[in-house]
Design an enzyme around this catalytic site. Structure first.
Site, PDB file in Angstrom:
ATOM      1  CG  ASN A   9     -14.162   1.269   1.250  1.00 57.28           C
ATOM      2  OD1 ASN A   9     -13.945   0.468   2.161  1.00 57.28           O
ATOM      3  ND2 ASN A   9     -13.204   1.773   0.502  1.00 57.28           N
ATOM      4  NE  ARG A  90     -11.418  -1.776  -1.308  1.00 55.55           N
ATOM      5  CZ  ARG A  90     -10.407  -0.946  -1.448  1.00 55.55           C
ATOM      6  NH1 ARG A  90     -10.611   0.343  -1.374  1.00 55.55           N
ATOM      7  NH2 ARG A  90      -9.213  -1.403  -1.689  1.00 55.55           N
ATOM      8  CG  HIS A 178      -4.449  -2.351  -3.871  1.00 57.28           C
ATOM      9  ND1 HIS A 178      -3.137  -2.210  -3.505  1.00 57.28           N
ATOM     10  CD2 HIS A 178      -5.150  -1.491  -3.100  1.00 57.28           C
ATOM     11  CE1 HIS A 178      -3.040  -1.308  -2.530  1.00 57.28           C
ATOM     12  NE2 HIS A 178      -4.267  -0.866  -2.276  1.00 57.28           N
ATOM     13  NE  ARG A 237      -1.366  -1.081   5.284  1.00 51.82           N
ATOM     14  CZ  ARG A 237      -2.184  -1.055   4.255  1.00 51.82           C
ATOM     15  NH1 ARG A 237      -1.803  -1.515   3.078  1.00 51.82           N
ATOM     16  NH2 ARG A 237      -3.409  -0.596   4.380  1.00 51.82           N
ATOM     17  CD  GLU A 386      -9.640   0.446  -5.624  1.00 54.04           C
ATOM     18  OE1 GLU A 386      -9.442   1.664  -5.440  1.00 54.04           O
ATOM     19  OE2 GLU A 386      -9.145  -0.425  -4.901  1.00 54.04           O
TER      20      GLU A 386
END
Ligand code: ADP
Length: 417
Positions: A9, A90, A178, A237, A386
């Protein structure tokens, strides 16, 4: 000898990695290279409950990958780099091109470069990670996209009410993110209910947070949009805001659109409201009477509840489960408690307080049910995974390629004979 697979990742200044043996999907070691490109870069390795931390100047992703491979060799996690049979990456954005995980080749890389406009904060790091891995390893490399699971969202849910050419010519639509986490949770729930067509409201609440409405086992709606900036309030965010705020603030503060967008991504959300973005810090500040922390946590809770309500209606009330996952979803006892209490009457759900209080403190944490048996909808906490989904896709695609190569070789041998 066991076959080994890497899951990577890569971000703009970091590279996370995990090495597994397959097919048992056992993690041997994981690590993180941080602050790539800075003088104070460092890396960490974690294995068998141990942690090694080292400082080393690592100026780019190629050096990060080299360091990682050198450490895997030096610590005998691999005896030869050829033991690694595949690498899964990813990747944030696959737009409408990548509806599922894909083998990376020159064309994929070209396409990914073209998608940087959709993920300028994340995609350059992922591409640099892929290119660097390709320099060292000649094995299948697979891209697993955060957007793919959402390719089933119907047009009425993914279109924005803007001129059509924004969509047809510029690709402006809801993509959602996601997806790898939602795919994992959905599969787990399909196993739990022994049926494919599960209806779920999944709350993936970490520092990045979103929700997904799963209808008949497929993504039907989600809170993030063209980019991960939309939807829930997040660590840094803003989530959903009136789009006119951007022009207004540009004029008031003499800032450019890029500067304001950067503020909405990195200095807003919980951080913007309370000056802190870590949920644990906010919870302890609230305990000490910090009004801003209280407001921030209340706003986060409200943003989740609003989408639970929306998705409950989108599913016409036929909901098998509401699932909490990711750092905050899995651990924030008080947030889950207040959400369930708030939705208790309209949705006929009651909290199993004892389960909710204890679930995140269990050492062998497996998640569990936090609603009472007489509730109309089950509420569950489920740790997401994940990495496992990336690993699984990488393994399956690598095996298919291996079989293809074997078939070709067999054909050639037959011809020769
Ligand atoms: P991401 O993967 O998006 O970076 P994570 O899923 O790791 O984020 O979630 C990070 C968030 O989870 C942080 O806000 C952190 O405070 C919160 N968190 C982690 N552990 C706990 C805990 N024990 N109690 C409350 N919040 C927690």
């Amino acid at each position: 000898m066991k076959e080994k697979y890497l899951v990577i990742n890569a971000g703009s200044s970091s590279l996370k990695f995990s090495l597994y043996t397959m097919p048992e999907a056992k993690e041997i070691v994981n690590g993180l290279v941080e602050r790539i490109g800075n003088e104070d870069s460092c890396y960490t390795l974690k294995y068998d409950g141990k942690k090694q931390e080292k400082n080393k100047v690592i100026m780019n992703h190629t050096e990060a990958v080299k360091t990682m491979l050198e450490e895997l060799l030096a610590n005998n996690f691999i005896s030869d780099i050829n033991e690694i049979k595949g690498v899964g990456h990813r990747v944030l954005h696959g737009a409408e091109i990548y509806k599922e995980s894909t083998l990376i080749n020159e064309e994929t890389l070209r396409n990914l470069e073209g998608l940087v406009k959709f993920g300028p904060l994340h995609l350059p790091g992922a591409i640099a990670g892929i290119k660097s891995m390709m320099q060292y390893l000649d094995v299948p490399q697979v891209a697993v996209f955060d957007t793919s699971f959402h390719n089933t969202i119907p047009e009425e849910n993914y279109r924005y009410a803007v001129p059509e050419e924004f969509y047809t010519q510029d690709g402006v639509r809801k993509y959602g993110f996601h997806g790898t986490s939602y795919r994992y949770i959905t599969k787990e729930m399909q196993k739990r209910y022994e049926k494919e067509d599960v209806n779920l409201i999944i709350c993936h609440v970490g520092s990045g947070a979103s929700m997904c409405c799963v209808k008949d086992g497929k993504s039907y709606d989600t809170t993030m949009g063209l980019t991960p900036l939309a939807g829930l309030i997040m660590g840094t965010r803003s989530g959903d805001i009136d789009p006119s705020i951007i022009e207004y603030i540009c004029k008031e503060r003499n800032l450019t659109v890029s500067e304001v967008t950067n503020i909405l991504n990195k200095k807003s959300g919980l951080l913007g409201i309370a000056g802190k973005n870590d949920n644990r810090d906010l919870e302890s500040a609230r305990k000490n009477g910090d009004k801003k922390a209280t407001l921030a946590l209340e706003m986060l809770k409200n943003s989740i509840e609003k989408y639970i309500g929306q998705y409950y209606i989108e599913l016409k009330g036929k909901v098998d489960a509401i699932v909490f996952t990711a750092g905050i979803g899995e651990n924030a006892i008080s947030l889950r408690e207040s959400i369930i209490n708030d939705i208790s009457v309209p949705l006929n759900i009651k909290l199993n307080k004892e389960m909710n209080d204890n679930i995140s403190r269990r050492s062998a944490y497996q998640g569990g049910k936090i609603s009472t048996p007489d509730s109309s909808i089950e509420v569950l906490v489920l740790p997401t995974n994940e990495e496992y989904m990336i690993l699984k896709d990488t393994y399956e695609i690598s095996k298919k390629i291996e079989e293809k190569i074997q078939e070709e070789t067999n054909k050639k041998v037959l011809k020769l004979n």
